[in-house]
Write a protein that holds these residues in place. Structure first.
Motif, PDB file in Angstrom:
ATOM      1  N   ALA A  60      -1.557  49.560 -16.256  1.00 51.01           N
ATOM      2  CA  ALA A  60      -2.438  48.840 -15.092  1.00 51.01           C
ATOM      3  C   ALA A  60      -1.765  47.699 -14.544  1.00 51.01           C
ATOM      4  O   ALA A  60      -1.169  46.829 -15.238  1.00 51.01           O
ATOM      5  N   SER A  61      -1.665  47.210 -13.287  1.00 50.32           N
ATOM      6  CA  SER A  61      -0.953  46.250 -12.662  1.00 50.32           C
ATOM      7  C   SER A  61      -1.315  45.033 -13.025  1.00 50.32           C
ATOM      8  O   SER A  61      -0.720  44.235 -13.486  1.00 50.32           O
ATOM      9  N   CYS A  62      -2.520  44.651 -12.519  1.00 54.30           N
ATOM     10  CA  CYS A  62      -3.234  43.200 -12.704  1.00 54.30           C
ATOM     11  C   CYS A  62      -4.727  43.341 -12.549  1.00 54.30           C
ATOM     12  O   CYS A  62      -5.188  44.242 -12.235  1.00 54.30           O
ATOM     13  N   PHE A  63      -5.419  42.053 -13.016  1.00 59.56           N
ATOM     14  CA  PHE A  63      -6.741  41.995 -13.083  1.00 59.56           C
ATOM     15  C   PHE A  63      -7.182  40.669 -12.594  1.00 59.56           C
ATOM     16  O   PHE A  63      -6.386  39.728 -12.520  1.00 59.56           O
ATOM     17  N   PHE A  64      -8.372  40.662 -12.065  1.00 60.44           N
ATOM     18  CA  PHE A  64      -8.971  39.214 -11.931  1.00 60.44           C
ATOM     19  C   PHE A  64     -10.387  39.168 -12.097  1.00 60.44           C
ATOM     20  O   PHE A  64     -11.316  40.025 -12.334  1.00 60.44           O
ATOM     21  N   VAL A  65     -10.627  38.056 -12.896  1.00 60.76           N
ATOM     22  CA  VAL A  65     -12.326  37.662 -13.169  1.00 60.76           C
ATOM     23  C   VAL A  65     -12.540  36.350 -12.412  1.00 60.76           C
ATOM     24  O   VAL A  65     -12.049  35.457 -12.458  1.00 60.76           O
ATOM     25  N   ASP A  66     -13.735  36.706 -11.648  1.00 65.20           N
ATOM     26  CA  ASP A  66     -14.343  35.629 -10.808  1.00 65.20           C
ATOM     27  C   ASP A  66     -15.302  34.817 -11.594  1.00 65.20           C
ATOM     28  O   ASP A  66     -15.829  35.205 -12.556  1.00 65.20           O
ATOM     29  N   GLU A  67     -15.368  33.655 -11.039  1.00 62.88           N
ATOM     30  CA  GLU A  67     -16.337  32.611 -12.006  1.00 62.88           C
ATOM     31  C   GLU A  67     -17.554  33.095 -11.706  1.00 62.88           C
ATOM     32  O   GLU A  67     -18.533  32.469 -12.674  1.00 62.88           O
ATOM     33  N   GLU A 298       0.373  42.429 -22.030  1.00 66.26           N
ATOM     34  CA  GLU A 298      -0.970  41.898 -21.770  1.00 66.26           C
ATOM     35  C   GLU A 298      -0.858  41.253 -20.543  1.00 66.26           C
ATOM     36  O   GLU A 298       0.033  40.715 -19.957  1.00 66.26           O
ATOM     37  N   ARG A 299      -2.272  41.230 -19.845  1.00 69.48           N
ATOM     38  CA  ARG A 299      -2.343  40.136 -18.391  1.00 69.48           C
ATOM     39  C   ARG A 299      -3.397  39.336 -18.929  1.00 69.48           C
ATOM     40  O   ARG A 299      -4.568  39.614 -19.576  1.00 69.48           O
ATOM     41  N   TYR A 300      -3.222  38.093 -18.367  1.00 72.45           N
ATOM     42  CA  TYR A 300      -4.104  37.029 -18.694  1.00 72.45           C
ATOM     43  C   TYR A 300      -4.733  36.523 -17.392  1.00 72.45           C
ATOM     44  O   TYR A 300      -4.483  36.265 -16.246  1.00 72.45           O
ATOM     45  N   GLN A 301      -6.258  35.882 -17.525  1.00 69.77           N
ATOM     46  CA  GLN A 301      -6.877  34.889 -16.545  1.00 69.77           C
ATOM     47  C   GLN A 301      -7.536  33.810 -17.231  1.00 69.77           C
ATOM     48  O   GLN A 301      -8.424  34.136 -18.156  1.00 69.77           O
ATOM     49  N   VAL A 308     -10.386  32.408 -21.573  1.00 73.96           N
ATOM     50  CA  VAL A 308      -9.525  33.267 -21.220  1.00 73.96           C
ATOM     51  C   VAL A 308      -9.923  34.354 -21.264  1.00 73.96           C
ATOM     52  O   VAL A 308     -10.285  35.021 -22.322  1.00 73.96           O
ATOM     53  N   TYR A 309      -9.664  35.454 -20.328  1.00 76.31           N
ATOM     54  CA  TYR A 309      -9.719  36.832 -20.364  1.00 76.31           C
ATOM     55  C   TYR A 309      -8.301  37.493 -20.697  1.00 76.31           C
ATOM     56  O   TYR A 309      -7.242  37.213 -19.848  1.00 76.31           O
ATOM     57  N   VAL A 310      -8.157  38.436 -21.733  1.00 79.79           N
ATOM     58  CA  VAL A 310      -6.960  39.082 -22.017  1.00 79.79           C
ATOM     59  C   VAL A 310      -7.066  40.472 -21.456  1.00 79.79           C
ATOM     60  O   VAL A 310      -8.025  41.116 -22.033  1.00 79.79           O
ATOM     61  N   THR A 319      -8.265  47.519 -22.752  1.00 79.11           N
ATOM     62  CA  THR A 319      -9.571  46.570 -23.390  1.00 79.11           C
ATOM     63  C   THR A 319      -9.109  45.267 -22.985  1.00 79.11           C
ATOM     64  O   THR A 319      -8.325  44.641 -22.594  1.00 79.11           O
ATOM     65  N   ILE A 320     -10.577  44.620 -22.696  1.00 82.65           N
ATOM     66  CA  ILE A 320     -10.742  43.113 -22.057  1.00 82.65           C
ATOM     67  C   ILE A 320     -11.359  42.518 -23.175  1.00 82.65           C
ATOM     68  O   ILE A 320     -12.345  42.893 -23.757  1.00 82.65           O
ATOM     69  N   PHE A 321     -10.651  41.443 -23.503  1.00 85.60           N
ATOM     70  CA  PHE A 321     -11.074  40.413 -24.664  1.00 85.60           C
ATOM     71  C   PHE A 321     -11.560  39.186 -23.957  1.00 85.60           C
ATOM     72  O   PHE A 321     -10.797  38.839 -22.755  1.00 85.60           O
ATOM     73  N   GLU A 322     -12.502  38.519 -24.244  1.00 86.68           N
ATOM     74  CA  GLU A 322     -13.227  36.969 -23.641  1.00 86.68           C
ATOM     75  C   GLU A 322     -12.986  36.182 -24.603  1.00 86.68           C
ATOM     76  O   GLU A 322     -13.467  36.284 -26.019  1.00 86.68           O
ATOM     77  N   VAL A 323     -12.011  35.059 -24.466  1.00 84.26           N
ATOM     78  CA  VAL A 323     -11.723  34.035 -25.516  1.00 84.26           C
ATOM     79  C   VAL A 323     -12.452  32.874 -25.369  1.00 84.26           C
ATOM     80  O   VAL A 323     -11.998  32.148 -24.178  1.00 84.26           O
ATOM     81  N   GLU A 324     -13.387  32.259 -25.866  1.00 82.04           N
ATOM     82  CA  GLU A 324     -14.295  31.093 -25.334  1.00 82.04           C
ATOM     83  C   GLU A 324     -13.646  30.044 -26.320  1.00 82.04           C
ATOM     84  O   GLU A 324     -13.592  30.164 -27.590  1.00 82.04           O
TER      85      GLU A 324
END
Length: 324
Positions: A60-67, A298-301, A308-310, A319-324
């Motif tokens: 997949a090309s890219c992703f975005f996570v909104d606040e 991997e792509r990152y936000q 950080v979302y991976v 697979t989406i990971f959330e690193v806090e």
């Protein structure tokens, strides 16, 4: 004496409630899986081609996570943007999809980024930016436009840094030749606000180039600009790291691969550094690299609060990971 006591108490209170400037230690240092999507064209799937025996495939090309808590993935295989919302447990669940009207035929977003701001999706590419005007969950017909570099400074943007309130900074990787030639000036940083992109002089660590280190198996070190200074983040011997991005506090995030060369076993860890090279945290994200469907895809936000979302590919699933 009573006045002095009150002033000391007020100073202590302000120190506790006001944010501390500069790159600081992450408070949790934990990683959670918040989304798993199989390959396909269904509502809860993302289109990508699994690598064949020759190792060829299309992620997949890219992703975005909104606040505000929603996530969008640009599914170029199925010509759509798929939107997910967080449920009560913090996992991303399917919400809706917006057709991209085959704009992927007009632009190459393989090295670009996806942003959503003020009712408009922005897809950046090497040559232009495409926009899709659409209010989430409205059911309206999207409006499509493609802008050339006359309207936007179009570069292969490598990092999107949210500032909050729909304001973002973007950094672009400079061109580095195989001979190691580097530009004499700092790579550009852009401010994205209210649909306009302008060059900014804000201090954010940005990639300046690479340096060959022949003393450690001819590996590359990362050279970064921060203001008027240049810093080097060195690879540990026999290990590899990839630049994830940076934030407005002067923190740098790297994906660190720890793999045994004899057994080919190991994992990937997200590392956070300050610009003096001090390691602030080291969080395991991928425990078994042999389960990766795509390597180095991997792509990152990076969010304004340091989360950080991976987005990666494990066992043929996005697979989406959330690193806090």
């Amino acid at each position: 004496m009573k006045l002095l006591t009150k002033l000391l108490a007020l100073t202590l209170l302000l120190a506790l409630i006001l944010p501390v400037a500069g790159c600081v230690q992450n408070t949790k240092g934990v990683c959670n899986t918040v989304g798993v999507f199989q390959s396909g064209s269904g509502d809860d799937q993302i289109g990508f081609f699994v690598p064949d025996t020759d190792g060829e495939g299309v992620p997949a090309s890219c992703f975005f996570v909104d606040e505000s808590g929603f996530m969008a993935i640009y599914d170029s295989v199925n010509s759509r943007i798929v939107v997910y919302a967080k449920d009560s447990e913090g996992n991303f669940k399917y919400n809706e999809q917006i057709p991209t009207n085959d704009i992927d035929r007009d632009i190459d977003v393989g090295a670009g980024e996806l942003i959503y701001s003020n009712g408009v999706f922005y897809l950046s590419s090497r040559e232009c930016i495409a926009t899709i005007k659409y209010e989430l969950n409205s059911g309206d017909t999207p409006e499509y436009n493609v802008y050339t570099s006359d309207s936007f400074p179009c570069h292969p943007l490598t990092s999107v840094i949210p500032e909050g309130g729909g304001v973002y900074y973007m950094t672009a990787m400079p061109y580095v030749t195989q001979a190691g030639d580097r530009p004499s000036e700092r790579p550009p940083i852009y401010l994205f606000k209210d649909g306009e992109m302008t060059e900014s002089d804000v201090d954010i660590p940005v990639l300046y180039g690479y340096s060959m280190n022949n003393d450690r198996d001819s590996t590359f070190d990362y050279i970064l600009n921060y203001g008027d200074e240049k810093f080097t983040l060195a690879f540990p011997q026999g290990e590899t790291m990839g630049l994830v991005g940076a934030d407005t506090d002067g923190c740098v995030y790297m994906m660190h691969s720890k793999v045994d060369p004899e057994t080919a076993e190991g994992g990937n860890w997200l590392r956070k550094y300050d610009m003096q090279g001090n390691l602030l945290y080291d969080v395991e994200v991928i425990s078994d690299v042999n389960k990766l469907t795509f390597s180095s895809a991997e792509r990152y936000q990076i969010m304004a609060d340091g989360t950080v979302y991976v987005m990666t590919y494990i066992d043929n699933c996005v697979t989406i990971f959330e690193v806090e």
